[in-house]
Write a protein that holds these residues in place. Structure first.
Motif, PDB file in Angstrom:
ATOM      1  N   TRP A   1       0.829  -1.203   0.000  1.00 22.60           N
ATOM      2  CA  TRP A   1       0.000   0.000   0.000  1.00 22.60           C
ATOM      3  C   TRP A   1       0.864   1.254   0.000  1.00 22.60           C
ATOM      4  N   ARG A   2       0.551   2.182  -0.880  1.00 20.41           N
ATOM      5  CA  ARG A   2       1.309   3.417  -1.022  1.00 20.41           C
ATOM      6  C   ARG A   2       0.497   4.651  -0.601  1.00 20.41           C
ATOM      7  N   GLY A   3      -0.565   4.408   0.161  1.00 20.69           N
ATOM      8  CA  GLY A   3      -1.373   5.519   0.622  1.00 20.69           C
ATOM      9  C   GLY A   3      -2.511   5.885  -0.305  1.00 20.69           C
ATOM     10  N   ILE A   4      -2.773   5.043  -1.318  1.00 23.50           N
ATOM     11  CA  ILE A   4      -3.825   5.300  -2.300  1.00 23.50           C
ATOM     12  C   ILE A   4      -4.918   4.245  -2.142  1.00 23.50           C
ATOM     13  N   GLY A   5      -6.172   4.701  -2.036  1.00 16.95           N
ATOM     14  CA  GLY A   5      -7.268   3.759  -1.867  1.00 16.95           C
ATOM     15  C   GLY A   5      -7.305   3.188  -0.468  1.00 16.95           C
ATOM     16  N   PRO A   6      -8.121   2.157  -0.240  1.00 18.33           N
ATOM     17  CA  PRO A   6      -8.245   1.571   1.105  1.00 18.33           C
ATOM     18  C   PRO A   6      -7.016   0.746   1.478  1.00 18.33           C
ATOM     19  N   PHE A   7      -6.726   0.725   2.755  1.00 15.59           N
ATOM     20  CA  PHE A   7      -5.625  -0.081   3.276  1.00 15.59           C
ATOM     21  C   PHE A   7      -6.185  -1.436   3.695  1.00 15.59           C
ATOM     22  N   LEU A   8      -5.933  -2.457   2.905  1.00 13.19           N
ATOM     23  CA  LEU A   8      -6.555  -3.759   3.115  1.00 13.19           C
ATOM     24  C   LEU A   8      -5.789  -4.647   4.091  1.00 13.19           C
ATOM     25  N   ALA A   9      -4.586  -4.218   4.478  1.00  9.52           N
ATOM     26  CA  ALA A   9      -3.766  -5.040   5.379  1.00  9.52           C
ATOM     27  C   ALA A   9      -3.761  -4.494   6.801  1.00  9.52           C
ATOM     28  N   ARG A  10      -4.814  -3.780   7.158  1.00  8.70           N
ATOM     29  CA  ARG A  10      -4.882  -3.157   8.482  1.00  8.70           C
ATOM     30  C   ARG A  10      -4.764  -4.194   9.605  1.00  8.70           C
ATOM     31  N   ARG A  11      -5.454  -5.310   9.453  1.00 15.08           N
ATOM     32  CA  ARG A  11      -5.414  -6.347  10.489  1.00 15.08           C
ATOM     33  C   ARG A  11      -4.009  -6.945  10.621  1.00 15.08           C
ATOM     34  N   ARG A  12      -3.323  -7.129   9.485  1.00 12.69           N
ATOM     35  CA  ARG A  12      -1.969  -7.689   9.530  1.00 12.69           C
ATOM     36  C   ARG A  12      -1.003  -6.729  10.221  1.00 12.69           C
ATOM     37  N   LEU A  13      -1.152  -5.438   9.964  1.00  7.99           N
ATOM     38  CA  LEU A  13      -0.299  -4.456  10.624  1.00  7.99           C
ATOM     39  C   LEU A  13      -0.542  -4.457  12.127  1.00  7.99           C
ATOM     40  N   ARG A  14      -1.802  -4.500  12.516  1.00  7.49           N
ATOM     41  CA  ARG A  14      -2.115  -4.505  13.939  1.00  7.49           C
ATOM     42  C   ARG A  14      -1.579  -5.747  14.638  1.00  7.49           C
ATOM     43  N   GLU A  15      -1.627  -6.882  13.968  1.00  9.92           N
ATOM     44  CA  GLU A  15      -1.098  -8.107  14.547  1.00  9.92           C
ATOM     45  C   GLU A  15       0.419  -8.029  14.695  1.00  9.92           C
ATOM     46  N   MET A  16       1.083  -7.428  13.714  1.00  7.05           N
ATOM     47  CA  MET A  16       2.530  -7.237  13.788  1.00  7.05           C
ATOM     48  C   MET A  16       2.890  -6.400  15.020  1.00  7.05           C
ATOM     49  N   VAL A  17       2.170  -5.316  15.204  1.00  8.12           N
ATOM     50  CA  VAL A  17       2.439  -4.444  16.348  1.00  8.12           C
ATOM     51  C   VAL A  17       2.098  -5.147  17.653  1.00  8.12           C
ATOM     52  N   ARG A  18       0.995  -5.892  17.666  1.00  7.66           N
ATOM     53  CA  ARG A  18       0.586  -6.591  18.883  1.00  7.66           C
ATOM     54  C   ARG A  18       1.654  -7.567  19.339  1.00  7.66           C
ATOM     55  N   ARG A  19       2.220  -8.321  18.404  1.00  5.14           N
ATOM     56  CA  ARG A  19       3.260  -9.295  18.760  1.00  5.14           C
ATOM     57  C   ARG A  19       4.493  -8.608  19.340  1.00  5.14           C
ATOM     58  N   ALA A  20       4.892  -7.511  18.734  1.00  8.57           N
ATOM     59  CA  ALA A  20       6.067  -6.789  19.227  1.00  8.57           C
ATOM     60  C   ALA A  20       5.796  -6.213  20.612  1.00  8.57           C
ATOM     61  N   HIS A  21       4.633  -5.633  20.800  1.00  5.11           N
ATOM     62  CA  HIS A  21       4.299  -5.062  22.102  1.00  5.11           C
ATOM     63  C   HIS A  21       4.174  -6.138  23.168  1.00  5.11           C
ATOM     64  N   ALA A  22       3.719  -7.321  22.784  1.00  7.95           N
ATOM     65  CA  ALA A  22       3.623  -8.425  23.744  1.00  7.95           C
ATOM     66  C   ALA A  22       5.007  -8.813  24.256  1.00  7.95           C
ATOM     67  N   ALA A  23       6.018  -8.629  23.406  1.00 12.79           N
ATOM     68  CA  ALA A  23       7.400  -8.900  23.822  1.00 12.79           C
ATOM     69  C   ALA A  23       8.012  -7.716  24.560  1.00 12.79           C
ATOM     70  N   GLY A  24       7.275  -6.595  24.601  1.00 14.06           N
ATOM     71  CA  GLY A  24       7.783  -5.399  25.274  1.00 14.06           C
ATOM     72  C   GLY A  24       8.600  -4.498  24.385  1.00 14.06           C
ATOM     73  N   TRP A  25       8.456  -4.633  23.069  1.00 11.38           N
ATOM     74  CA  TRP A  25       9.281  -3.878  22.133  1.00 11.38           C
ATOM     75  C   TRP A  25       8.480  -2.806  21.418  1.00 11.38           C
ATOM     76  N   PRO A  26       8.921  -1.547  21.467  1.00 15.24           N
ATOM     77  CA  PRO A  26       8.329  -0.518  20.614  1.00 15.24           C
ATOM     78  C   PRO A  26       8.609  -0.825  19.141  1.00 15.24           C
ATOM     79  N   VAL A  27       7.796  -0.275  18.247  1.00 14.50           N
ATOM     80  CA  VAL A  27       7.855  -0.608  16.823  1.00 14.50           C
ATOM     81  C   VAL A  27       8.157   0.628  15.981  1.00 14.50           C
TER      82      VAL A  27
END
Length: 302
Positions: A212-238
């Protein structure tokens, strides 16, 4: 009558106009401006390749950033700044370490005036690998009580936290009983049992994970949130770097989806634009970033 009303409206709006004017000119100032003290540092703001700006470090501080990035090259036992090759006239110590030490002294223990957070310095090693890291550790040791410290897994958070990216040896860093630097992890490191007090944050290249380059809808929103969730679960900022930034409207949309997903650091070369973007869309956070308090332990988790 209309003239009188017009003059009265102008007088009533004058204080607001002055405040807006101060806000718009504040980013050109160095740290310590009145507007900076009012609005506070921006917890999400990371200055990518900060040394390429006209006024390295000071420009980022004037925009209330709380994280800057410096690429370094090892030559003759010295760390020189540069992206594609070292600039032998500019060293990490001259442009970052000494000025940060002076600011902390002037501001009674903080990089930003009246702030309890830890300022982040991301050092991206371009050459020298483990030897460059050893030189960096020696240089940091010369500044008493300035940098966050990891001692046998226990972390004492200082006014400045140094994170090492690029050519770094994770095993050697982990084995050091005493360190003033923290490891910039990858998403693959989430599957590895790393010792406490090693990781400062996790970084990933946007284009390695999203098209995604910022054009149209962002269809990978759930994948991004899961990526951040996993990192935060380990205590790591992203931090996500390398996101498309050529078009202003598109990069702002990318910034917003990152904020919505909980990304901790918004990576940018557009300091003024991001400062205004963050000030308008999210309240400034002085202490909410993970590990920002001096007494919280590791600056980025274990």
């Amino acid at each position: 009558m209309r003239l009188w009303i017009s003059r009265l409206s102008s007088l009533l709006l004058l204080p607001f106009s002055v405040l807006v004017g101060l806000f718009r000119t504040a980013p050109a100032r160095a740290a310590g401006s009145g507007v900076l003290n009012v609005l506070g540092p921006l917890a999400h703001a990371h200055a990518h390749n900060d040394y390429e700006h006209e006024r390295p470090l000071l420009e980022a501080l004037g925009h209330r950033f709380t994280s800057v990035e410096a690429d370094v090259w090892l030559a003759d036992d010295e760390l020189y700044l540069g992206h594609f090759e070292p600039d032998m006239s500019r060293t990490l110590q001259d442009l970052y370490l000494d000025p940060l030490a002076a600011l902390v002294t002037a501001n009674d223990g903080s990089v930003h005036p009246s702030w309890d957070g830890t300022f982040q310095l991301l050092v991206d090693v371009k050459s020298g690998g483990a030897e460059a890291w050893r030189v960096l550790e020696r240089q940091l040791a010369a500044y008493e009580s300035l940098f966050s410290l990891s001692s046998d897994g226990a972390v004492e958070v200082g006014p400045v936290t140094v994170i090492v990216s690029g050519e770094r040896d994770r095993m050697e860093m982990a084995a050091a009983p005493l360190r003033r630097t923290f490891y910039d992890a990858t998403l693959d490191d989430l599957d590895v049992d790393l010792p406490a007090g090693l990781v400062g944050m996790v970084s990933a290249n946007w284009i390695d994970h999203f098209t995604w380059r910022g054009i149209g809808p962002f269809l990978a929103r759930r994948r991004l949130r899961e990526m951040v969730r996993r990192a935060h679960a380990a205590g790591w900022p992203v931090r996500l770097w390398g996101a498309p930034a050529a078009v202003r409207h598109n990069r702002r949309r990318i910034w917003q989806v990152q904020l919505d997903a909980g990304v901790d650091w918004i990576n940018t070369d557009h300091l003024d634009e991001l400062a205004h973007f963050l000030a308008r869309r999210r309240p400034t956070r002085l202490l909410a970033r993970l590990g920002s308090r001096r007494d919280d332990g590791a600056p980025g988790g274990g």
